[in-house]
Design an enzyme around this catalytic site. Structure first.
Site, PDB file in Angstrom:
ATOM      1  CB  VAL A   1      27.126 -38.189   2.752  1.00 24.45           C
ATOM      2  CG1 VAL A   1      25.692 -38.155   2.523  1.00 24.45           C
ATOM      3  CG2 VAL A   1      27.812 -39.146   1.855  1.00 24.45           C
ATOM      4  CB  ALA A   2      31.702 -35.551   0.203  1.00 24.85           C
ATOM      5  NE  ARG A   3      34.670 -32.547   5.845  1.00 23.63           N
ATOM      6  CZ  ARG A   3      34.257 -33.506   6.467  1.00 23.63           C
ATOM      7  NH1 ARG A   3      33.319 -33.925   6.259  1.00 23.63           N
ATOM      8  NH2 ARG A   3      35.054 -33.915   7.516  1.00 23.63           N
TER       9      ARG A   3
ATOM     10  CG  HIS B   1      28.117 -32.335   8.716  1.00 23.99           C
ATOM     11  ND1 HIS B   1      29.179 -31.468   8.515  1.00 23.99           N
ATOM     12  CD2 HIS B   1      28.670 -33.372   8.715  1.00 23.99           C
ATOM     13  CE1 HIS B   1      30.301 -31.936   7.933  1.00 23.99           C
ATOM     14  NE2 HIS B   1      29.965 -33.317   8.221  1.00 23.99           N
TER      15      HIS B   1
ATOM     16  CG  ASP C   1      24.428 -34.957   6.210  1.00 25.46           C
ATOM     17  OD1 ASP C   1      23.437 -34.761   6.875  1.00 25.46           O
ATOM     18  OD2 ASP C   1      25.684 -35.311   6.827  1.00 25.46           O
TER      19      ASP C   1
ATOM     20  CD  GLU D   1      28.267 -28.234   7.149  1.00 24.39           C
ATOM     21  OE1 GLU D   1      28.860 -28.859   8.178  1.00 24.39           O
ATOM     22  OE2 GLU D   1      28.453 -28.690   6.154  1.00 24.39           O
TER      23      GLU D   1
END
Length: 328
Positions: free
Chosen positions: A242-244, A292, A268, A273
């Site tokens: 869930v970071a980058r 995201h 996520d 992306e």
């Protein structure tokens, strides 16, 4: 400009809300929430790219998800940019620094919702709901083997607000937690805290059942979960990001999934992306993908508006340091 309806005029607003880069975000609600908290201030929502370029010229306090350089170059009096994201790696930070613009972020507003998202992702793989979903679609009443979370080891990379929220929500489940942070001596809410040094980090990975990535994207964390890290993980381990996206080496992750070198991944965020339609990550039955979305709930904008409005009050006269100011 009217402080109540947000329409534009020739007046310079006290706070400008940028719409660009929101990708479906209910920015109207965000602007409304700020107005409700600043009844004595003129808050304008720039509804088009042209509005942004025109309105930003003289405004000292601006907030939004992103600030493109084509807009920034029009900002003659900008003093504060209140980023509506926790991460600021997408902003032109060098130019903002050169201009002496203070940057704040949304650190903390994601903690409750993202903590729940991570917990749900871990339970998804613990109870193997992805297997149950496949059998339900096939209308198969056939037992399958699940796991227990109790007794597992969860390693949380990043012990900011999100990492702490994850640790707090895991506490009742009887798991061992390892936190990874730049300064281990600061401690944290986990049973153990280690740094990013290779030996310490890989020792933690070797004991990890669930690897939770909740860190900012920096030179240290870019590509942190690479082929070596994925090899160190136990084949029954699950990666939750869930970071980058770039914190994980995507090619190495795809390879590990193909070789069944890990049990699965909950993503996520991805690199690239948005994830292209033909990307192989879509095709794995043991990969959970959300767009995201972990930080998005209706209360997100209320919590964010609280921070931005407080900073606007401090900027315009109440004094005191800005909340969540980013070190440039």
């Amino acid at each position: 400009m009217s402080a109540t309806d947000g329409t534009t005029s020739d007046e310079t607003p006290d706070v400008l809300v940028l719409r660009r880069g929101t990708h479906g975000t209910p920015v109207e609600e965000y602007a409304k929430a700020i107005r409700a908290r600043l009844p004595d201030r003129a808050v304008e929502l720039a509804r088009t790219p042209a509005d942004e370029r025109d309105a930003i010229r003289n405004v000292p306090f601006v907030t939004g998800m992103t600030l493109e350089e084509s807009v920034l170059e029009r900002a003659e009096n900008l003093e504060v940019f209140a980023c509506a994201y926790a991460g600021t790696d997408h902003l032109p930070m060098d130019e903002l620094d050169e201009r002496g613009v203070a940057v704040t972020n949304a650190s903390g507003v994601h903690a409750p919702n993202m903590g729940e998202h991570v917990l749900g992702s871990i339970l998804y793989f613990t109870r193997r709901f992805h297997v149950a979903g496949r059998r339900q679609r096939r209308r198969e009443w056939r037992h399958y083997k699940a796991h227990e979370l109790q007794g597992s080891t969860v390693t949380i990379v990043g012990l900011g607000a999100i990492g702490r929220a994850v640790a707090d929500r895991l506490e009742p489940f009887g798991v061992e937690t390892v936190g990874v942070r730049y300064t281990p001596s600061k401690g944290g809410p986990t049973d153990e805290v280690v740094g990013f040094e290779r030996d310490a980090f890989h020792d933690a990975l070797a004991r990890t059942d669930y690897l939770v990535l909740a860190c900012p994207l920096t030179e240290t964390t870019r590509g942190l979960v690479d082929a070596d890290a994925l090899t160190t993980l136990d084949p029954n381990a699950v990666v939750v990001n869930v970071a980058r996206g770039p914190v994980v080496d995507t090619e190495a992750l795809v390879d590990a999934l193909r070789r069944e070198a890990i049990r699965g991944a909950s993503l996520d965020v991805t690199d690239p992306e948005p994830l292209p339609e033909d990307h192989p990550l879509w095709n794995f039955g043991n990969v959970q993908i959300t767009p995201h979305n972990a930080g998005h709930t209706p209360k997100y904008y209320d919590r964010l508006a609280d921070i931005v409005a407080e900073n606007a009050r401090r900027f315009y006269g109440d004094g005191g340091p800005l909340r969540n100011e980013v070190e440039l």
